[in-house]
Enzyme design. Structure first.
Site, PDB file in Angstrom:
ATOM      1  N   ARG A  55       0.854  -1.056   0.010  1.00 48.70           N
ATOM      2  CA  ARG A  55      -0.062  -0.160  -0.073  1.00 48.70           C
ATOM      3  C   ARG A  55       0.855   1.205  -0.154  1.00 48.70           C
ATOM      4  NH1 ARG A  55       2.176   2.034   3.481  1.00 48.70           N
ATOM      5  NH2 ARG A  55       0.866   3.812   3.577  1.00 48.70           N
ATOM      6  N   GLY A  56       0.136   2.422  -0.304  1.00 53.21           N
ATOM      7  CA  GLY A  56       0.871   3.625  -0.417  1.00 53.21           C
ATOM      8  C   GLY A  56       0.987   4.012  -1.760  1.00 53.21           C
ATOM      9  N   ALA A  57       0.871   5.068  -2.400  1.00 55.77           N
ATOM     10  CA  ALA A  57       0.508   5.340  -3.544  1.00 55.77           C
ATOM     11  C   ALA A  57       1.860   5.131  -4.435  1.00 55.77           C
ATOM     12  CB  ALA A  57       0.238   6.965  -3.886  1.00 55.77           C
ATOM     13  N   ARG A  87      -7.432  -0.307  -6.710  1.00 47.43           N
ATOM     14  CA  ARG A  87      -7.896   0.730  -5.650  1.00 47.43           C
ATOM     15  C   ARG A  87      -8.026   1.984  -6.473  1.00 47.43           C
ATOM     16  NH1 ARG A  87      -4.249   1.091  -0.598  1.00 47.43           N
ATOM     17  NH2 ARG A  87      -6.070   2.328   0.129  1.00 47.43           N
ATOM     18  N   GLN A 185      -1.805   2.385   9.937  1.00 45.43           N
ATOM     19  CA  GLN A 185      -0.622   2.661   9.264  1.00 45.43           C
ATOM     20  C   GLN A 185       0.675   3.221  10.049  1.00 45.43           C
ATOM     21  OE1 GLN A 185      -3.595   2.967   7.894  1.00 45.43           O
ATOM     22  NE2 GLN A 185      -3.590   2.489   5.715  1.00 45.43           N
ATOM     23  N   ASP A 226      -2.064  10.934  -2.193  1.00 47.81           N
ATOM     24  CA  ASP A 226      -2.659   9.954  -3.282  1.00 47.81           C
ATOM     25  C   ASP A 226      -2.755  10.645  -4.672  1.00 47.81           C
ATOM     26  OD1 ASP A 226      -2.906   8.796  -0.281  1.00 47.81           O
ATOM     27  OD2 ASP A 226      -2.740   7.110  -1.656  1.00 47.81           O
ATOM     28  N   ASN A 236      -5.505  12.468   0.574  1.00 45.92           N
ATOM     29  CA  ASN A 236      -4.440  11.669   1.352  1.00 45.92           C
ATOM     30  C   ASN A 236      -5.330  10.779   2.284  1.00 45.92           C
ATOM     31  OD1 ASN A 236      -1.614  10.608   1.989  1.00 45.92           O
ATOM     32  ND2 ASN A 236      -1.852  11.932   3.793  1.00 45.92           N
ATOM     33  N   LYS A 237      -4.803   9.918   3.030  1.00 49.27           N
ATOM     34  CA  LYS A 237      -5.181   9.092   4.097  1.00 49.27           C
ATOM     35  C   LYS A 237      -6.301   9.925   4.924  1.00 49.27           C
ATOM     36  CE  LYS A 237      -4.998   5.698   4.415  1.00 49.27           C
ATOM     37  NZ  LYS A 237      -6.086   4.766   3.683  1.00 49.27           N
TER      38      LYS A 237
HETATM   39  O1  MRU Z   1      -4.340   3.213   2.170  1.00 53.58           O
HETATM   40  P1  MRU Z   1      -2.938   3.546   2.072  1.00 53.58           P
HETATM   41  O2  MRU Z   1      -2.367   3.028   3.408  1.00 53.58           O
HETATM   42  O3  MRU Z   1      -2.564   3.134   0.690  1.00 53.58           O
HETATM   43  O4  MRU Z   1      -2.990   5.215   2.093  1.00 53.58           O
HETATM   44  C1  MRU Z   1      -1.671   5.638   1.982  1.00 53.58           C
HETATM   45  C2  MRU Z   1      -1.596   7.121   2.011  1.00 53.58           C
HETATM   46  O5  MRU Z   1      -2.583   7.856   2.418  1.00 53.58           O
HETATM   47  C3  MRU Z   1      -0.235   7.605   2.082  1.00 53.58           C
HETATM   48  O6  MRU Z   1       0.031   8.790   2.948  1.00 53.58           O
HETATM   49  C4  MRU Z   1       0.044   7.932   0.539  1.00 53.58           C
HETATM   50  O7  MRU Z   1      -0.230   7.152  -0.415  1.00 53.58           O
HETATM   51  C5  MRU Z   1       1.395   8.815   0.180  1.00 53.58           C
HETATM   52  S1  MRU Z   1       2.389   7.454   0.252  1.00 53.58           S
HETATM   53  C6  MRU Z   1       4.138   8.027   0.100  1.00 53.58           C
END
Ligand code: MRU
Length: 330
Positions: A55-57, A87, A185, A226, A236-237
């Site tokens: 996970r993470g963009a 996603r 996270q 994201d 973002n999250k």
């Molecule tokens: O749902 P996730 O864990 O994939 O969400 C991740 C985030 O929101 C991060 O802050 C975002 O992807 C930036 S990662 C460098």
């Protein structure tokens, strides 16, 4: 990224290609277990993204790029469609798929294209670290949300990259890591990275950020993103928006760190960003155990949008941008 194991410290990425397979750190098992999974089909790669083993963009972009390298001959289009359905919010996922498809059309092999894409992202994150490190002064206390570290980006991170560089430049600073409900996270992943890097920190409950800001204990906020639209609005999250409003209220600079692969210049503003809504169980349960009454229902948006007016700047591989600079990128 530095990873401490019982046999010593090693340098690892969160996503890579080895022996004809897509390899990734199984993030759902951290911080207890460091396990590498090796995937050999497009479907397995798509599931790993959907179920958040990765996970993470930028990291899901990298996994999708290598996922395409697993496609059977003649099945690249089908594989791209499957991976794109995993996603909806992070721009990087779609950027990676578009990049590999275009390179293949131009005669490259999917694997060479994926490698090239991933190296570009890793290099961008490295530069984000160098460009953002000057924002961190000696003695600063920095708040971050979710995990925008190496786990989320293959290596270095986005929000955590300036902290890694500041540490290597011997700056003294302290990090507050929001725990980041519902999937934690921050507590599970960001704290693990900060421990590995030897960066002083405290995990705080999501609800505690306002307390620390109002008490003058936070000097700077850095989060990842994201998807960032032309006007500078940033998804973002979930929970990022409220941290940005709190930072504004308390006159604390709020920066977003993201590579170009996260910017979506085809969208004018944040209202147009598709927001993923995940399973109710993620809210109703904690660590796999139900905490809400039987029969209780939940809502679980994975992301929120921070309006550009709350963002002091965007830390990118090309330097620190203002919202007005974004539309000029393309
Ligand atoms: O749902 P996730 O864990 O994939 O969400 C991740 C985030 O929101 C991060 O802050 C975002 O992807 C930036 S990662 C460098």
């Amino acid at each position: 990224m530095k990873v401490r194991t019982p046999s010593g410290t090693r340098d690892m990425r969160s996503v890579w290609w080895e022996g004809g397979r897509l390899c990734l750190i199984e993030q759902r098992l951290l911080p207890r277990t460091l396990k590498v999974v090796r995937l050999s089909t497009v479907e397995k790669a798509a599931k790993a993204i959907e179920d958040m083993a990765v996970r993470g963009a930028p990291a899901i972009g990298a996994a999708a790029a290598y996922g395409l390298a697993l496609a059977k001959p003649g099945k690249l289009g089908e594989a791209a469609e499957r991976l794109a359905r995993t996603r909806p919010t992070a721009r990087d996922l779609f950027r990676a798929i578009e990049y590999v498809k275009a390179a293949v059309k131009g005669g490259a092999s999917p694997l060479d294209a994926a490698d090239e894409y991933v190296e570009t992202v890793v290099e961008a994150c490295k530069r984000i670290g160098e460009n953002g490190a000057d924002l961190i002064d000696n003695g600063y206390k920095i708040l971050t949300h979710c995990n925008a570290g190496a786990l989320a980006t293959v290596d270095y991170g986005t929000a955590l990259a300036p902290m890694r560089v500041a540490k290597s430049r011997k700056k003294r600073f302290f990090v507050f890591a929001d725990e980041t409900r519902p999937r934690l996270q921050g507590a599970a992943l960001t704290a693990w990275e900060l421990v590995n890097e030897g960066i002083d920190h405290a995990v705080i409950a999501d609800n505690a950020a306002g307390f620390f800001m109002a008490n003058g204990e936070i000097d700077l906020v850095i989060t990842g993103a994201d998807r960032i639209t032309r006007n500078g609005d940033a998804a973002n999250k979930i929970g990022t928006y409220e941290k940005a409003v709190l930072a504004h209220e308390n006159s604390i600079p709020f920066y977003i760190a993201a590579p170009m692969t996260t910017f979506d210049l085809s969208l004018e503003c944040g209202d147009e960003i598709p927001i993923e809504e995940r399973s109710e169980d993620e809210v109703l349960e904690l660590g796999g155990k139900r905490v809400a009454a039987k029969g209780a229902r939940a809502r679980n948006p994975g992301f929120d949008v921070t309006p550009e007016r709350y963002v002091s700047g965007y830390i990118t591989e090309f330097g620190i941008l203002k919202a007005r600079d974004i539309a000029k990128l393309g």
